[in-house]
Design a protein around this motif. Sequence first.
Motif, PDB file in Angstrom:
ATOM      1  N   GLU A   1       0.828  -1.206   0.000  1.00  0.00           N
ATOM      2  CA  GLU A   1       0.000   0.000   0.000  1.00  0.00           C
ATOM      3  C   GLU A   1       0.864   1.258   0.000  1.00  0.00           C
ATOM      4  O   GLU A   1       0.568   2.233  -0.698  1.00  0.00           O
ATOM      5  N   LYS A   2       1.971   1.252   0.752  1.00  0.00           N
ATOM      6  CA  LYS A   2       2.874   2.396   0.783  1.00  0.00           C
ATOM      7  C   LYS A   2       3.496   2.628  -0.589  1.00  0.00           C
ATOM      8  O   LYS A   2       3.625   3.762  -1.060  1.00  0.00           O
ATOM      9  N   LYS A   3       3.894   1.538  -1.255  1.00  0.00           N
ATOM     10  CA  LYS A   3       4.479   1.640  -2.588  1.00  0.00           C
ATOM     11  C   LYS A   3       3.473   2.215  -3.578  1.00  0.00           C
ATOM     12  O   LYS A   3       3.815   3.041  -4.419  1.00  0.00           O
ATOM     13  N   MET A   4       2.222   1.774  -3.474  1.00  0.00           N
ATOM     14  CA  MET A   4       1.176   2.263  -4.376  1.00  0.00           C
ATOM     15  C   MET A   4       0.929   3.751  -4.133  1.00  0.00           C
ATOM     16  O   MET A   4       0.717   4.511  -5.076  1.00  0.00           O
ATOM     17  N   GLU A   5       0.957   4.194  -2.889  1.00  0.00           N
ATOM     18  CA  GLU A   5       0.750   5.598  -2.559  1.00  0.00           C
ATOM     19  C   GLU A   5       1.914   6.459  -3.052  1.00  0.00           C
ATOM     20  O   GLU A   5       1.726   7.585  -3.513  1.00  0.00           O
ATOM     21  N   GLU A   6       3.123   5.916  -2.973  1.00  0.00           N
ATOM     22  CA  GLU A   6       4.293   6.653  -3.432  1.00  0.00           C
ATOM     23  C   GLU A   6       4.276   6.846  -4.945  1.00  0.00           C
ATOM     24  O   GLU A   6       4.737   7.850  -5.464  1.00  0.00           O
ATOM     25  N   LYS A   7       3.755   5.856  -5.668  1.00  0.00           N
ATOM     26  CA  LYS A   7       3.668   5.944  -7.128  1.00  0.00           C
ATOM     27  C   LYS A   7       2.687   7.019  -7.561  1.00  0.00           C
ATOM     28  O   LYS A   7       2.833   7.629  -8.603  1.00  0.00           O
TER      29      LYS A   7
END
Length: 86
Positions: free
Chosen positions: A79-85
């Motif tokens: 989820e953090k990776k998706m938010e960073e993208k």
Amino acid sequence: MKTILAAIFAVLIGLAFISSTFAQAPSAPPATPATPAAPAAPAGGEMKKEEGKTNGTKAAKKAKKAKKAKKTEEKKMEEKKMEEKK
């Protein structure tokens, strides 16, 4: 007359239920000393402490809990990776 017949009928039904409730199962032959006796079944349908558990050991429970924690941690990282993208 009706009340007498009803009372007799009620007594007969009661006796039928009492005889089926207190009927004893045929006894098993006594255990020989070579074979250990099986533990007695709990009276009244009570469950033993271990009977209702799927994972009876503490180690299995800990492993399951650790696996679940790892899975949730992985989801949080995704989820953090998706938010960073974004």
